[in-house]
Design a protein around this motif. Sequence first.
Motif, short mmCIF file in Angstrom:
data_model
loop_
_atom_site.label_atom_id
_atom_site.label_comp_id
_atom_site.label_asym_id
_atom_site.label_seq_id
_atom_site.Cartn_x
_atom_site.Cartn_y
_atom_site.Cartn_z
N ASP C 179 16.46 2.37 56.95
CA ASP C 179 17.01 3.22 55.95
C ASP C 179 17.77 4.20 56.80
O ASP C 179 17.58 4.23 58.07
N SER C 180 18.48 5.02 56.17
CA SER C 180 19.42 6.03 57.03
C SER C 180 19.57 7.14 55.64
O SER C 180 20.70 7.49 55.58
N SER C 181 18.50 7.87 55.46
CA SER C 181 18.56 8.86 54.27
C SER C 181 17.59 10.23 54.78
O SER C 181 17.67 11.19 54.27
N LEU C 182 16.88 9.90 55.70
CA LEU C 182 15.80 10.81 55.87
C LEU C 182 15.91 11.86 57.36
O LEU C 182 16.87 11.28 58.22
N MET C 183 15.12 12.84 57.62
CA MET C 183 15.76 13.52 58.75
C MET C 183 14.56 14.14 59.47
O MET C 183 14.43 15.31 59.96
N GLY C 199 7.19 -0.93 58.46
CA GLY C 199 8.10 -1.92 59.08
C GLY C 199 9.70 -1.49 58.83
O GLY C 199 10.54 -2.43 59.29
N ILE C 200 10.02 -0.66 58.00
CA ILE C 200 11.42 -0.14 57.80
C ILE C 200 11.53 1.08 59.02
O ILE C 200 10.91 2.04 59.30
N THR C 201 12.93 0.82 59.50
CA THR C 201 13.20 1.50 60.61
C THR C 201 14.04 2.85 60.00
O THR C 201 15.10 2.67 59.31
#
Lengths: 297, 297, 297, 297
Positions: C179-183, C199-201
């Motif tokens: 995922d590429s949504s968090l910070m 298990g999600i990077t």
Amino acid sequence: MNTEQMQPWEWSEEHWRSLVGQVRAGRRLHPATWKDGARCAVALSFDSDHETSELRDGGRSIGRMAWGQYGTRAGIPRILEALRQNGVKATFFVPAVSALLHPEEQRQVIGEGHEIGLHGWIHELNSKLPYEVERDLLFRSADMIEKVSGVRASGLRTPSWDFSPNTLKIEKELGLLYDSSLMADDDCYELNEGSDPSGITEIPVEWIRDDAVYFGMDRFAGLRPYTPPEAVYNIFQHEFDRAYEEHGLFQLTMHPFVIGYRSRIWILEKLISYIKGKGDCWFARHDEVAKWVTENS
Amino acid sequence: MNTEQMQPWEWSEEHWRSLVGQVRAGRRLHPATWKDGARCAVALSFDSDHETSELRDGGRSIGRMAWGQYGTRAGIPRILEALRQNGVKATFFVPAVSALLHPEEQRQVIGEGHEIGLHGWIHELNSKLPYEVERDLLFRSADMIEKVSGVRASGLRTPSWDFSPNTLKIEKELGLLYDSSLMADDDCYELNEGSDPSGITEIPVEWIRDDAVYFGMDRFAGLRPYTPPEAVYNIFQHEFDRAYEEHGLFQLTMHPFVIGYRSRIWILEKLISYIKGKGDCWFARHDEVAKWVTENS
Amino acid sequence: MNTEQMQPWEWSEEHWRSLVGQVRAGRRLHPATWKDGARCAVALSFDSDHETSELRDGGRSIGRMAWGQYGTRAGIPRILEALRQNGVKATFFVPAVSALLHPEEQRQVIGEGHEIGLHGWIHELNSKLPYEVERDLLFRSADMIEKVSGVRASGLRTPSWDFSPNTLKIEKELGLLYDSSLMADDDCYELNEGSDPSGITEIPVEWIRDDAVYFGMDRFAGLRPYTPPEAVYNIFQHEFDRAYEEHGLFQLTMHPFVIGYRSRIWILEKLISYIKGKGDCWFARHDEVAKWVTENS
Amino acid sequence: MNTEQMQPWEWSEEHWRSLVGQVRAGRRLHPATWKDGARCAVALSFDSDHETSELRDGGRSIGRMAWGQYGTRAGIPRILEALRQNGVKATFFVPAVSALLHPEEQRQVIGEGHEIGLHGWIHELNSKLPYEVERDLLFRSADMIEKVSGVRASGLRTPSWDFSPNTLKIEKELGLLYDSSLMADDDCYELNEGSDPSGITEIPVEWIRDDAVYFGMDRFAGLRPYTPPEAVYNIFQHEFDRAYEEHGLFQLTMHPFVIGYRSRIWILEKLISYIKGKGDCWFARHDEVAKWVTENS
């Protein structure tokens, strides 16, 4: 369908001409030369709103009230010191309530040779008031400012530059020399009612030449002081440079609770120093400017 | 018509004087010299709000919760490292809920010699609370912070600097030494209730000296981090330079989830380095500053 | 009184802990070294929203639709050219509707070696959707992107980084790698559900490293591109410099209709050039980064 | 459920394709060379809205009306002087009401070789109008502009660039040569209705190349002129530099009441001077550009 219900694109020509024509910039007041042959006039002004900024919004925030107190406690002394050190006279526009809260400050301002102008009762918005209320508040403000400072004011800056359809009429009734709330030119002009000269001189202001525009802060309104102080200095200097080039007037509006901080007061100091370096500029109070342009244009 | 229904310009003088007079800056606390003869005091503070920024708004956004976690996971370590490397002590203001979520962080902060001050329960706005609720939350916060960190706090920074009409009274009931939420001066002062000294020392804050003002981001509120970091550094340095010139206090408010980023932490590092280069400044925790000015003014 | 009616300061500890614990940053994924011994990883991404920015708001403005078209017509070609000339691979996150409107663009992007990731159906806000709708839109998006581009996506960037309480579950159902949504950090981490590894990077994003934050323009919302492009470049470079120093990841989010303009594309070009000048950085697609950190941390 | 009640993610493909397809950028109009072999075309434009900015919002603020008057009294003379001194021709887009208020200004603009284009009746928003009203206002505007200036306009810039679903149709009915309201490319293109060429040439605008975006001021809307003028100059120069590199068009939108101030007019002067320094650029009116690209692409 009456005009009130119409959309602007449905208005008659007569209607939009009447809206435009209420108060107009009339005769240009750009003298051939300034006092003692100066090339340029410099009119610095400070709006001493202090706690009235919060009072006129309801007065509930203790934090913002403290911010207002900063103006009188820290801002005014720094400003007076900068003016004193450079021998510069300026104009302070003061709401009556602010003057009543801080009478000593007003007496010091007058005592050091500066001018105090009217700035409403409690920083109210004139355009929300009926004629009678606006008139009453302004007449009472004039009396209070005179009582506190010992000097009768000759000019008005409407709070928030909110000039109502009745303001010009009241200014005439008060016998004022000048207004400093409108922005139809860089240089002074006579205010017209429609096409009739009013006898009132406008010393124009501009958001561009107002420190609060760049440095305003309102946690809940989303305002933030985003512009770097260096950039604000550069804008003010550019405004001056061209005024100097045009042999015109450079007018500036500042606020003790905005420009008075440690990281900003240098803008005023550096600007005065820069202008003095030119050697042929006349630092004048707003009343002196109004008088000069009226008599020499 | 009662006062609540009146417009501000209709208020009696008694009423607006009472609004202004609730909490005032009293006696100036500007010592002739600082500890060990230092010329200037430097009080750095960090508000460790972390996830409470989102919780107090309802806690629905997972994205903003992750942002809060950034504060504890990435921001705090970078800040502590910068302070450690320079041997500088600072103050961290921590909401109780934040402390309960991150107890190890608080113990590390205390363990490295820093101070932890109160910062509300869950970053609530005090002015929305009745006296009993504000008092209960603040007393419970003081107990929780002590339980977690092992040290009883001696100062309060109200969340969002939202100082209610009851805050001063509660601070006295709690036996606090100082408050750090108001902004009526650059240097310390005693808080007055009307004209009565309260015994509480104010270590003034300012939006100008707050990183979140320039770097705030709220997708839906229109806030954006518009000011370039270089400009923010310059503002902070100007604030310091004049404090140094005036032999005064330079106080700064930062946030781990604001200043702790790779592109901003250099502001803190460079500022510390610049100030240390002066050679005669006292980096002090807020409690040390409060104690010093109370005893030496 | 149930929790929904409570104010945040009235919540039970259990409740605020449950809100905080929904999705957390878990195991840090910071490899000792990057591919081929590189010191730093550089992951550039472009969100090809195009007309969906306006469609998801109702699709009524022809002007904003033209702005969206700029992205595909002018922005994408300039970006692809800059990447091609420097031999850099990147990731494009594309809403399904945008891919269906511009299938050739997607095939070109894939053909030049870049990655296409999921970015919702029509740039909808996930947190407004029930689980079934979010799941259906995301599964259909994955199928459409595969159908158009010929490649099955392995990562998701939620539109507007709006990660719902169901997003993580759906990502697992879809069998995504990242995922590429968090910070919650600067470097990669494993997403946890509460304390359970998912298990999600996560390849973290940040508003600081997003071009739209500084350059956004919405006539009616008051957004303006206030930050000078030079300042934006400096922020991005500072983010990279520290990532390089920390042997970490430098991730950037851009938009063809934001960065693709003549006065801004130089930011991308200069940044690539600056980073290549270091000599030991790995430009990688987001899927490559996710794979590497998962296998090497 | 009909489409009006649907959420965007529920729309049929047919529906979102129809929304996107209303008005599209068609054939690219990028000539191999510009007039007299110039490498680059430079199209400067000024929107002479003056008092209509306030009239279309209801016309109640005397302060904003004065600001509008600044445009005609101070801004236009400075702009005309800058153009005259450099021998540059430009295009002025003028609402009919503004032309009626200031007929002499329009005659001077035409007399000095500049173009006057249409800009609505009273700066109304087209997307709020039914077809008949938009058509009537635009036809009347064309007649009034011709009557005042003596020249029939050949192009339209919709007020606020608010292009309605009917605008293209009306432009064809009026027999216009070009539109300048949309932004799907940097260089000119033919407007398509769906996939059908309309015969109307688009001279694209962009918020990036609009002075009001950076310098807008609305006390009540929170807009402030936050971007330093130097940064605005740099953005414009970057836009030009790349247009020059690409042998393309550099188009700019300015406003007399925005760029015409002492601290901003230098941006226009310096830009013209910089471009003239290149030696091979064609300064052209919008009508000349439209004619050239139509005949030479």
